[in-house]
Design an enzyme around this catalytic site. Structure first.
Site, PDB file in Angstrom:
ATOM      1  CE  LYS A 144     -44.829   6.087  10.768  1.00  0.00           C
ATOM      2  NZ  LYS A 144     -44.701   6.330  11.037  1.00  0.00           N
ATOM      3  N   GLY A 200     -34.107 -12.509   4.750  1.00  0.00           N
ATOM      4  CA  GLY A 200     -34.778 -12.506   6.353  1.00  0.00           C
ATOM      5  C   GLY A 200     -36.367 -12.974   6.058  1.00  0.00           C
ATOM      6  CB  CYS A 254     -39.591   2.924  10.668  1.00  0.00           C
ATOM      7  SG  CYS A 254     -39.449   3.981  12.583  1.00  0.00           S
ATOM      8  CG  LEU A 256     -34.490   6.788  17.862  1.00  0.00           C
ATOM      9  CD1 LEU A 256     -34.805   5.758  17.525  1.00  0.00           C
ATOM     10  CD2 LEU A 256     -34.270   7.624  19.247  1.00  0.00           C
ATOM     11  CG  ASP A 308     -47.907  10.248  25.691  1.00  0.00           C
ATOM     12  OD1 ASP A 308     -46.343   9.161  25.518  1.00  0.00           O
ATOM     13  OD2 ASP A 308     -48.704   9.676  26.342  1.00  0.00           O
TER      14      ASP A 308
HETATM   15  C1  UDX Z   1     -35.280   1.843  10.916  1.00  0.00           C
HETATM   16  C2  UDX Z   1     -34.623   2.371  10.538  1.00  0.00           C
HETATM   17  O1  UDX Z   1     -33.475   1.518  10.580  1.00  0.00           O
HETATM   18  C3  UDX Z   1     -34.187   4.132  11.956  1.00  0.00           C
HETATM   19  O2  UDX Z   1     -32.789   5.115  11.022  1.00  0.00           O
HETATM   20  C4  UDX Z   1     -35.518   4.539  12.050  1.00  0.00           C
HETATM   21  O3  UDX Z   1     -35.477   5.877  12.934  1.00  0.00           O
HETATM   22  C5  UDX Z   1     -36.531   3.912  11.863  1.00  0.00           C
HETATM   23  O4  UDX Z   1     -37.144   2.934  11.287  1.00  0.00           O
HETATM   24  P1  UDX Z   1     -36.028   0.465  13.299  1.00  0.00           P
HETATM   25  O5  UDX Z   1     -37.416   0.230  12.338  1.00  0.00           O
HETATM   26  O6  UDX Z   1     -35.546  -0.153  14.738  1.00  0.00           O
HETATM   27  O7  UDX Z   1     -35.732   1.402  12.624  1.00  0.00           O
HETATM   28  O8  UDX Z   1     -35.376  -1.267  12.464  1.00  0.00           O
HETATM   29  P2  UDX Z   1     -34.410  -1.638  11.845  1.00  0.00           P
HETATM   30  O9  UDX Z   1     -32.893  -2.235  12.911  1.00  0.00           O
HETATM   31  O10 UDX Z   1     -34.054  -0.802  10.481  1.00  0.00           O
HETATM   32  O11 UDX Z   1     -34.660  -2.842  10.915  1.00  0.00           O
HETATM   33  C6  UDX Z   1     -35.942  -2.884  10.576  1.00  0.00           C
HETATM   34  C7  UDX Z   1     -36.856  -4.171   9.857  1.00  0.00           C
HETATM   35  O12 UDX Z   1     -35.391  -4.318   8.539  1.00  0.00           O
HETATM   36  C8  UDX Z   1     -36.670  -5.498  10.216  1.00  0.00           C
HETATM   37  O13 UDX Z   1     -37.659  -5.476  10.432  1.00  0.00           O
HETATM   38  C9  UDX Z   1     -35.366  -6.054  10.333  1.00  0.00           C
HETATM   39  O14 UDX Z   1     -35.586  -7.342  10.947  1.00  0.00           O
HETATM   40  C10 UDX Z   1     -34.951  -6.282   8.979  1.00  0.00           C
HETATM   41  N1  UDX Z   1     -33.746  -6.462   8.348  1.00  0.00           N
HETATM   42  C11 UDX Z   1     -32.847  -5.526   9.105  1.00  0.00           C
HETATM   43  C12 UDX Z   1     -33.131  -7.303   7.311  1.00  0.00           C
HETATM   44  O15 UDX Z   1     -34.722  -8.510   7.762  1.00  0.00           O
HETATM   45  N2  UDX Z   1     -32.072  -7.410   7.649  1.00  0.00           N
HETATM   46  C13 UDX Z   1     -31.069  -7.020   7.837  1.00  0.00           C
HETATM   47  O16 UDX Z   1     -29.951  -6.598   6.840  1.00  0.00           O
HETATM   48  C14 UDX Z   1     -31.149  -5.552   8.568  1.00  0.00           C
END
Ligand code: UDX
Length: 427
Positions: free
Chosen positions: A263, A253, A260, A153, A35
């Site tokens: 973007k 929420g 992710c 992930l 990195d």
């Molecule tokens: C996400 C994808 O799940 C993962 O597969 C990918 O590799 C990267 O992007 P992450 O960004 O870690 O992962 O967050 P995630 O747990 O999926 O939640 C995303 C957003 O949705 C968060 O802001 C979370 O608070 C929101 N969310 C999720 C809700 O508001 N309600 C839900 O029921 C689930």
């Protein structure tokens, strides 16, 4: 199939790269991870993780102690002996929503002449469709193959997700190349989807965009429930039992955030535009997400008595979700910014945040944040907020008013204790 152990290079020690590095070394491979951030690499070399991720430091320590995992700042050192090189580089949102792949291209150019013959370069970062071909050109070698192996992930459960994946997706033009990448993961016993690189890249965007759309659907439904007097908590429960719908990603929420969803949804809309397809469904999901930020703000101002000018507002939770220390595209920060624009003094508490944050008072605990607040907002679903002493909270706040943007707290108990309570879509 090759005989183990394999020599692996990981370029980029962010969430994806670091999780892949520690897990692939734990799975018996010899891993060099590079990195360009010296500070990050020095910290990692001492066995300390720069990010908060359950189980990561244990695997990091074990990998370093076994001699199978090492860190450096030189990409050429990392790839020197590698059979497989994973590109885990940032692809930030660029102009007009397109993903910016310049870092991926630069690194591919840099390492190209130094790769071992027969080595495979694997794109693990979320990259636009067509990136495998771009990397192949940048590497500039006929004896080096390029494959796509998107990572699914989630932050906060990265190690668990890497070691227990729902599926492994590999995109390669040559089946032999795909199987060499697949052989790395055989021991995990996950279903394997082998396809061409462009399709593998699309699967990653499609998965994130679908989940983001699901959450936006639920947030829109919550708004409808409020308007018609239905109870969203029961609606979600009633929907989730249907296996075609599934109970996951149905929690209303403050809107989705993180590194992710925002973007990748923007990039997929852009990808459609560039290809002559208007992805209006996904545009709608993005618009609903923006509206959701506004809806939480509206509730907050309403419960503050109609104005937050010169008033103190407390926000509990700042990260974009619980279980991570990541503040990127966090709805909580968005809310804090909008409240400040309306003249509020914003005090925040988050278990993973300390030190200075531009214009915000960072409190050492939730009580300190709430002291004197006209309204308190639960923005992140940290479990600890459920167990606070709300009698004490009631005594220190200026007004007993809570906006629970995660539907986390016991609303009946709070109302009995004299709080004005507003959740999302719940009565
Ligand atoms: C996400 C994808 O799940 C993962 O597969 C990918 O590799 C990267 O992007 P992450 O960004 O870690 O992962 O967050 P995630 O747990 O999926 O939640 C995303 C957003 O949705 C968060 O802001 C979370 O608070 C929101 N969310 C999720 C809700 O508001 N309600 C839900 O029921 C689930």
């Amino acid at each position: 199939m090759e005989s183990e152990p394999r020599q692996i290079a990981i370029i980029g020690a962010g969430y994806v790269g670091l999780s892949a590095a520690v897990c692939l070394s734990y799975m018996g491979n010899i891993v060099r991870c590079s990195d360009l951030n010296h500070e990050r690499v020095s910290l990692l070399a001492t066995g300390k993780s720069p990010i908060y991720e359950t189980g990561l430091e244990e695997l990091l320590g074990a990998g370093i102690d076994s001699g199978n995992l090492s860190f450096g700042t030189d990409n050429l050192w990392a790839v020197e002996l590698a059979d497989l090189v994973f590109l885990c580089l940032p692809t930030p949102q660029g102009p007009e929503g397109r993903a910016d792949v310049s870092r991926v291209e630069e690194v591919a150019r840099e390492i190209g002449p130094h790769l071992r013959s027969g080595c495979i370069v694997v794109n693990k970062s979320t990259v636009p469709v067509g990136s495998a071909r771009m990397v192949q050109r940048a590497v500039g070698r006929r004896d080096v193959a390029v494959a796509s192996n998107p990572e699914f992930l989630r932050e906060g459960s990265a190690i668990q997700d890497f070691l227990h994946p729902d599926r492994i997706v590999i995109g390669a033009d040559d089946e032999h190349v795909a199987m060499r990448v697949a052989s790395l993961y055989m021991q995990l016993g996950a279903p394997l989807v082998v396809t061409d690189p462009a399709t593998a890249e699309t699967i990653k965007y499609a998965s994130n965009a679908f989940l983001a759309t699901k959450v936006s659907f639920v947030n829109a439904l919550a708004a409808l429930c409020e308007a018609i007097g239905a109870d969203m908590a029961s609606v979600v429960r009633g929907m989730g039992f249907d296996p075609r719908i599934g109970g996951a990603y149905l929690q209303p929420g403050p809107g989705w955030g993180g590194s992710c969803f925002p973007k990748d949804t923007a990039a997929l809309v852009r990808l459609g535009d560039d290809a002559g397809y208007d992805f209006s469904l996904l545009r709608g999901a993005i618009a609903v997400n923006e509206q959701q930020h506004g809806r939480v703000l509206e509730k907050t101002v309403r419960l503050a008595g109609g104005s937050v000018l010169d008033a103190r507002v407390a926000i509990w939770g700042l990260t974009f979700k619980a279980g991570t220390d990541d503040l990127r595209y966090s709805p909580a920060l968005e809310l804090a910014g909008r409240l400040r624009e309306l003249g509020a003094k914003v005090a925040v508490y988050d278990p993973t945040v300390s030190g200075e944050l531009d214009g915000l008072e960072v409190a050492p605990d939730p009580y300190a944040a709430a002291t004197g607040a006209v309204v308190t907002v639960v923005a992140t679903e940290w479990d600890e907020f459920r167990w606070l002493d709300f009698n004490k909270v009631g005594e220190i706040v200026a007004r007993r008013a809570i906006v629970d943007a995660r539907n986390l707290l016991d609303r009946d108990a709070l109302r009995r204790a004299g709080f004005a309570y507003e959740g999302i879509g719940v009565r």
